[in-house]
Every structure is written in structure tokens, then in C-alpha cells.
Design a protein around this motif. Structure first.
Motif, PDB file in Angstrom:
ATOM      1  N   HIS A  90     -14.127   5.815  -3.263  1.00  0.00           N
ATOM      2  CA  HIS A  90     -14.424   4.690  -2.371  1.00  0.00           C
ATOM      3  C   HIS A  90     -13.135   3.965  -1.994  1.00  0.00           C
ATOM      4  CE1 HIS A  90     -16.418   1.231  -0.596  1.00  0.00           C
ATOM      5  NE2 HIS A  90     -15.683   0.452  -1.377  1.00  0.00           N
ATOM      6  N   GLU A  91     -12.228   3.815  -2.953  1.00  0.00           N
ATOM      7  CA  GLU A  91     -10.970   3.125  -2.668  1.00  0.00           C
ATOM      8  C   GLU A  91     -10.135   3.899  -1.650  1.00  0.00           C
ATOM      9  OE1 GLU A  91      -8.055   0.252  -2.664  1.00  0.00           O
ATOM     10  OE2 GLU A  91     -10.157   0.198  -3.324  1.00  0.00           O
ATOM     11  N   LEU A  92     -10.139   5.212  -1.745  1.00  0.00           N
ATOM     12  CA  LEU A  92      -9.388   6.024  -0.773  1.00  0.00           C
ATOM     13  C   LEU A  92     -10.022   5.916   0.611  1.00  0.00           C
ATOM     14  CD1 LEU A  92      -6.884   7.875  -1.040  1.00  0.00           C
ATOM     15  CD2 LEU A  92      -8.445   9.809  -1.115  1.00  0.00           C
ATOM     16  N   GLU A  93     -11.358   5.872   0.648  1.00  0.00           N
ATOM     17  CA  GLU A  93     -12.063   5.763   1.932  1.00  0.00           C
ATOM     18  C   GLU A  93     -11.924   4.372   2.538  1.00  0.00           C
ATOM     19  OE1 GLU A  93     -15.937   6.776   0.656  1.00  0.00           O
ATOM     20  OE2 GLU A  93     -15.480   8.929   0.413  1.00  0.00           O
ATOM     21  N   ARG A 105     -11.148  18.228  -3.880  1.00  0.00           N
ATOM     22  CA  ARG A 105     -11.077  17.701  -2.516  1.00  0.00           C
ATOM     23  C   ARG A 105      -9.737  18.009  -1.848  1.00  0.00           C
ATOM     24  NH1 ARG A 105     -14.331  15.179  -5.714  1.00  0.00           N
ATOM     25  NH2 ARG A 105     -16.284  14.340  -4.929  1.00  0.00           N
ATOM     26  N   ASN A 106      -8.950  18.879  -2.493  1.00  0.00           N
ATOM     27  CA  ASN A 106      -7.665  19.326  -1.934  1.00  0.00           C
ATOM     28  C   ASN A 106      -6.727  18.149  -1.662  1.00  0.00           C
ATOM     29  OD1 ASN A 106      -5.967  21.435  -1.268  1.00  0.00           O
ATOM     30  ND2 ASN A 106      -6.648  21.537   0.869  1.00  0.00           N
ATOM     31  N   LEU A 107      -6.737  17.168  -2.569  1.00  0.00           N
ATOM     32  CA  LEU A 107      -5.893  15.982  -2.419  1.00  0.00           C
ATOM     33  C   LEU A 107      -4.712  16.062  -3.379  1.00  0.00           C
ATOM     34  CD1 LEU A 107      -8.606  13.163  -2.357  1.00  0.00           C
ATOM     35  CD2 LEU A 107      -7.361  14.080  -0.400  1.00  0.00           C
ATOM     36  N   THR A 108      -3.550  15.720  -2.890  1.00  0.00           N
ATOM     37  CA  THR A 108      -2.387  15.579  -3.768  1.00  0.00           C
ATOM     38  C   THR A 108      -1.776  14.201  -3.547  1.00  0.00           C
ATOM     39  OG1 THR A 108      -1.031  16.683  -2.075  1.00  0.00           O
ATOM     40  CG2 THR A 108      -1.776  18.022  -3.927  1.00  0.00           C
ATOM     41  N   PHE A 109      -1.343  13.592  -4.640  1.00  0.00           N
ATOM     42  CA  PHE A 109      -0.681  12.292  -4.567  1.00  0.00           C
ATOM     43  C   PHE A 109       0.836  12.489  -4.451  1.00  0.00           C
ATOM     44  CE2 PHE A 109      -4.810  11.406  -6.228  1.00  0.00           C
ATOM     45  CZ  PHE A 109      -5.124  10.129  -5.778  1.00  0.00           C
ATOM     46  N   GLY A 117       9.041  -4.033  -6.658  1.00  0.00           N
ATOM     47  CA  GLY A 117       8.775  -4.138  -5.225  1.00  0.00           C
ATOM     48  C   GLY A 117       7.553  -3.368  -4.773  1.00  0.00           C
ATOM     49  N   ALA A 118       6.895  -2.663  -5.684  1.00  0.00           N
ATOM     50  CA  ALA A 118       5.736  -1.852  -5.314  1.00  0.00           C
ATOM     51  C   ALA A 118       4.500  -2.712  -5.083  1.00  0.00           C
ATOM     52  CB  ALA A 118       5.453  -0.825  -6.408  1.00  0.00           C
ATOM     53  N   ASP A 119       3.552  -2.160  -4.322  1.00  0.00           N
ATOM     54  CA  ASP A 119       2.217  -2.735  -4.181  1.00  0.00           C
ATOM     55  C   ASP A 119       1.304  -1.968  -5.136  1.00  0.00           C
ATOM     56  OD1 ASP A 119       3.394  -4.133  -2.137  1.00  0.00           O
ATOM     57  OD2 ASP A 119       2.393  -3.042  -0.526  1.00  0.00           O
ATOM     58  N   VAL A 120       0.542  -2.691  -5.950  1.00  0.00           N
ATOM     59  CA  VAL A 120      -0.229  -2.039  -7.012  1.00  0.00           C
ATOM     60  C   VAL A 120      -1.727  -2.291  -6.839  1.00  0.00           C
ATOM     61  CG1 VAL A 120      -0.647  -1.906  -9.504  1.00  0.00           C
ATOM     62  CG2 VAL A 120       1.687  -2.244  -8.644  1.00  0.00           C
ATOM     63  N   THR A 121      -2.487  -1.204  -6.876  1.00  0.00           N
ATOM     64  CA  THR A 121      -3.945  -1.273  -6.981  1.00  0.00           C
ATOM     65  C   THR A 121      -4.299  -0.829  -8.386  1.00  0.00           C
ATOM     66  OG1 THR A 121      -4.304  -0.815  -4.627  1.00  0.00           O
ATOM     67  CG2 THR A 121      -6.141  -0.385  -6.123  1.00  0.00           C
ATOM     68  N   ALA A 157      -1.419  11.306  -0.129  1.00  0.00           N
ATOM     69  CA  ALA A 157      -0.028  11.770  -0.125  1.00  0.00           C
ATOM     70  C   ALA A 157       0.979  10.630  -0.036  1.00  0.00           C
ATOM     71  CB  ALA A 157       0.191  12.748   1.023  1.00  0.00           C
ATOM     72  N   ASP A 158       0.501   9.411   0.286  1.00  0.00           N
ATOM     73  CA  ASP A 158       1.384   8.239   0.345  1.00  0.00           C
ATOM     74  C   ASP A 158       1.236   7.346  -0.879  1.00  0.00           C
ATOM     75  OD1 ASP A 158       2.341   9.049   2.785  1.00  0.00           O
ATOM     76  OD2 ASP A 158       1.095   7.679   3.966  1.00  0.00           O
ATOM     77  N   ILE A 159       0.473   7.782  -1.854  1.00  0.00           N
ATOM     78  CA  ILE A 159       0.175   6.949  -3.029  1.00  0.00           C
ATOM     79  C   ILE A 159       0.761   7.584  -4.279  1.00  0.00           C
ATOM     80  CG2 ILE A 159      -1.679   6.029  -4.492  1.00  0.00           C
ATOM     81  CD1 ILE A 159      -3.474   6.104  -1.948  1.00  0.00           C
ATOM     82  N   ARG A 160       1.431   6.761  -5.084  1.00  0.00           N
ATOM     83  CA  ARG A 160       1.882   7.202  -6.405  1.00  0.00           C
ATOM     84  C   ARG A 160       0.830   6.817  -7.427  1.00  0.00           C
ATOM     85  NH1 ARG A 160       6.209   5.740  -3.262  1.00  0.00           N
ATOM     86  NH2 ARG A 160       8.207   6.824  -3.570  1.00  0.00           N
TER      87      ARG A 160
END
Length: 296
Positions: free
Chosen positions: A114-117, A148-152, A72-76, A125-128
Motif C-alpha cells: 500500500h505504501e508503494l502504491e 512482483r519483480n521489484l528491486t530496491f 539528510g535522508a527522508d525516512v519512512t 528502484a528509488d528507495i533504499r
């Protein structure tokens, strides 16, 4: 729509690749997981449900992609191999029409920002995050994101067992390294299932292991994450040397090293391999304050 190959049968995968004039690329660290039970168990670590967003690094022919989409996941999917890109688009075209699957072409180390932007309303934080990764990609990606102080939301990596042990290593152990510190600053690192070479095709020479990273509830606060990464790498640059010897390139001009170490609560004759994550952060903060004070 092109039919998927039999993901569980090395002979079928080999024949499929040959049929399409393709070969595995060693430079990309390509291996397919051919054990369906292992794929299911590893996907379970991501705790997927309907609408969960997943970034998959290096999907290959899509054996894990298929597992995640069916959950059921959406995958990039981030893929660099043009042959795989063409086939993935055919395998999962129905999901793509539903806007549940898309491919980002090229080197993930260059394309992920670029994909995050592209969709600023969807934070990291909403992406696995999932990937069967060579060490150099795993280490660089982790360093880039924490700079960049980002956590998934959750990260599940399958890596060489030695790399997994390094990610989870405790201070004062042989495996403890700059990579350990970087992983453990923002994440709790948990080792999961070991994967013998027979779980993959082509069969690698070493065992692998799945690693689960979940965000820390209360990570040590760091004002300057890029300086933290530089500090960690500098302190481990010559493992047997003291903190004082390794930190010299980062000392602000005219600063007093003794006062910086006193402020951080550290012994300058200590070695990096014996410091906990919070101590690396404390030294980073002391360096940052010294740099601010040194400004005219």
C-alpha cells in the motif's frame, strides 16, 4: 518534544522503557543497536545523501532513524509496536513537519505494498531499504518483493549471522537454500560487518551480520516471477530428493517432464543445492512454456 534516550547506554534505555511503561517484545525480535560506531558504519552502507529516500523496517526507539535523518535522508518507518509509534512521532516531529519523516503503522508484510502504491511516482528502484530483521520477516519480504519483480536501490539488513551466510551462500554448500536463490536472483549479495551480541540491547544469544544487497546489472530474465518463487521453494522442499521428485507438483497436466528438463538443459536426477540461479530461471521458463502449450 520528547527527548531521545541515550542510544549508547543499555541502562539508560532500560530506564527509559520502564519510565514509559514499556517492555521489549520478543515476538517482534526487538533489539537496539547500542554501538554508535556500528550504527554509523551500517548507515554508510546505504550511501545516503540529502533527499535520499529510505524505508526503515522496525525502527524501535529510532537509533538508526536518527542516524539516517541527520545524514539528510527522508525516512519512512514501518513499525508495529504502538508504544514505539507514539514515541517516534514525538522524537522526530520536527522532521515530520518538514515532510522528511513519516510512520506507517502495522505489520510491514501487510503494509509495504500500500505504501508503494500511495506514491506511484516513486518506484522501488528509488528507495533504499534498511532493517534489523528476524529471519522470517527478511525471507518473506524478499520473496514478496521479487514475486512482483521489484528491486530496491540498495538494501542493508542486519540479521543473525547464520541467516546472512545463507543469503550469500554459493551452490553446493551447506548454507545454500531457497532463500539464497531468491536473494541472488535480482541482487548482488555482499556480507559486511559482523556484530557480536554486545552491540545490542537486549543482548541476543547469537552474533549478527550486516548484509548489503545491490541490484544486479543483468539478472537472468524471468517471464513469471511468481512461478520462479514457487519453483525454487518446490525444488528445495525436500533437499535430498532429485529435481524430478520435487518438481512433480508443478508439472502441467499432460506435460512431459523429460522434455522440460531437456529444454532447461538440466539433469533431472540433479539436486537443487547444486544449481545456480540461472538454472532455476531456465527451469521456470521451461515449466511456463509447457503450461502455455498445455492450454486448450
Amino acid at each position: 518534544m520528547t527527548e531521545h534516550p541515550d542510544y549508547n547506554a543499555p541502562a539508560a534505555l532500560k530506564a527509559f522503557m520502564e519510565q514509559h511503561g514499556m517492555a521489549m517484545q520478543k515476538k517482534f525480535g526487538q533489539n537496539f543497536m547500542v554501538n554508535p560506531a556500528a550504527r554509523t558504519r551500517i548507515a554508510g552502507l546505504l550511501e545516503l545523501d540529502s533527499g535520499a529516500r529510505v524505508w526503515e523496517i522496525g525502527p524501535g526507539l529510532g537509533c538508526m532513524t536518527d542516524e539516517m535523518l541527520r545524514s539528510g535522508a527522508d525516512v519512512t518507518a514501518f513499525e508495529i509496536d504502538r508504544g514505539f509509534i507514539a514515541l517516534l512521532g514525538q522524537f522526530f516531529e520536527d522532521y515530520a513537519r518538514q515532510d522528511r519523516f513519516r510512520i506507517v503503522e502495522g505489520d510491514v508484510l501487510r503494509t509495504w505494498r500500500h505504501e508503494l502504491e500511495r506514491q506511484p511516482e516513486i518506484p522501488a528502484a528509488d528507495i533504499r531499504l534498511f532493517g534489523n530483521l528476524p529471519y522470517n520477516i527478511a525471507a518473506t519480504f524478499i520473496a514478496d518483493t521479487i514475486t512482483r519483480n521489484l528491486t530496491f536501490a540498495r538494501c542493508v539488513f542486519t540479521v543473525q549471522k547464520e541467516v546472512a551466510q545463507r543469503m550469500a551462500a554459493a551452490p553446493s554448500t551447506e548454507q545454500y537454500s531457497a532463500f539464497s536463490v531468491l536473494c541472488q536472483w535480482l541482487y548482488d549479495v555482499k556480507l559486511s560487518m559482523e556484530l557480536a551480541p554486545g552491540n545490542f540491547w537486549p543482548r541476543p544469544k547469537v552474533s549478527s551480520q550486516a548484509v548489503l544487497l545491490t541490484p544486479k546489472q543483468h539478472p537472468a530474465r524471468c517471464t513469471m516471477p511468481p512461478l520462479f518463487v514457487k519453483t525454487v521453494h518446490a525444488l528445495f522442499s525436500q533437499r535430498r530428493k532429485t529435481l524430478l521428485n520435487n518438481i512433480k507438483p508443478l508439472l502441467p497436466k499432460g506435460s512431459d517432464a523429460d522434455s522440460i528438463f531437456r529444454q532447461a538443459g538440466l539433469d533431472k536426477s540433479e539436486r537443487a543445492e547444486n544449481l545456480g540461479v540461472a538454472q532455476f530461471v531456465a527451469l521456470t521458463e521451461a515449466l511456463h512454456e509447457a503450461a502455455q502449450s498445455a492450454k486448450p
